[in-house]
Design a protein around this motif. Sequence first.
Motif, PDB file in Angstrom:
ATOM      1  N   GLU A 149       0.737  -1.086  -0.067  1.00 32.20           N
ATOM      2  CA  GLU A 149       0.035  -0.130  -0.030  1.00 32.20           C
ATOM      3  C   GLU A 149       0.783   1.348  -0.066  1.00 32.20           C
ATOM      4  OE1 GLU A 149      -3.297   2.105   2.945  1.00 32.20           O
ATOM      5  OE2 GLU A 149      -3.237  -0.097   2.879  1.00 32.20           O
ATOM      6  N   GLU A 152       2.709   1.670  -3.653  1.00 30.54           N
ATOM      7  CA  GLU A 152       1.656   1.939  -4.378  1.00 30.54           C
ATOM      8  C   GLU A 152       1.334   3.497  -4.450  1.00 30.54           C
ATOM      9  OE1 GLU A 152      -1.716  -0.699  -4.718  1.00 30.54           O
ATOM     10  OE2 GLU A 152      -0.586  -2.560  -4.897  1.00 30.54           O
ATOM     11  N   ARG A 153       1.034   4.026  -3.141  1.00 32.70           N
ATOM     12  CA  ARG A 153       0.920   5.261  -3.038  1.00 32.70           C
ATOM     13  C   ARG A 153       2.075   6.097  -3.538  1.00 32.70           C
ATOM     14  NH1 ARG A 153      -0.292   6.041   2.918  1.00 32.70           N
ATOM     15  NH2 ARG A 153      -1.126   3.927   3.132  1.00 32.70           N
ATOM     16  N   ARG A 156       1.952   5.968  -7.339  1.00 34.41           N
ATOM     17  CA  ARG A 156       1.024   6.446  -7.820  1.00 34.41           C
ATOM     18  C   ARG A 156       1.289   8.170  -7.951  1.00 34.41           C
ATOM     19  NH1 ARG A 156      -3.534   4.728  -4.538  1.00 34.41           N
ATOM     20  NH2 ARG A 156      -2.434   2.724  -4.304  1.00 34.41           N
ATOM     21  N   GLY A 157       1.877   8.483  -6.632  1.00 37.00           N
ATOM     22  CA  GLY A 157       2.244   9.980  -6.469  1.00 37.00           C
ATOM     23  C   GLY A 157       3.633  10.256  -7.659  1.00 37.00           C
TER      24      GLY A 157
END
Length: 162
Positions: A149, A152-153, A156-157
Motif C-alpha cells: 500500500e 503503490e501510493r 501513484r504520486g
Amino acid sequence: MDGLNPLDILIHIINFIVTFVLLYLLLYKPISKFMHKRRERVEQTLAEAAATRAEADEYLAEAKAELAATGEKARQLSHEAIENAAIDAEHIVDNAQDEAKAILQKARAQAQQEKQAAIEHAHTEVVSLAGDIAAHILSREVTLEDNREIVERFFRGTEGGA
C-alpha cells in the motif's frame, strides 16, 4: 574357177541360212525375251528405288518438322520451368519473410513479458526493501500488505507528478 562349184556354194548358202534360222529360233528369241524381262526388272527396281527415295525424303521432312517442333516445345517447357521456379522462389521468400515477422513479433511479445516480469519483480523487491527499511526504522513489524500500500501510493504520486 576350178575349185568353186556352184552347187557347193548353194549348199553352203542354204546351210548358212538354216544355221541362221536355227540360231535365231533357238537363241535370239529367248535371249531377247530374257533381256526384255531383265530390262523390265531393272526399270521396276529403279522405279521402286525412286519411290523408296521419295518416301525416305518425305519421312526425312517429317522428322525434321518433328525435330523443330520438339525443339520449340523443349524451349517452351524450359521457359515455363524457369517461370515456375521464379514463382516458387518468390513464394519461398514471401513465406520466409512472414515467418521472420512472426518470429520477430513473438520475440517482442516475449521481451515485453520478460520486461513486465522484471518490473513486477523489481516492484516486489522494492516493496520488500521498503518494508524492511520501514520496519527497521519504526521497529515494529509491518505486514506485506502495508508495504504494498505504501509503495503503490508512492508510485501513484510519482506517476502523477511526472
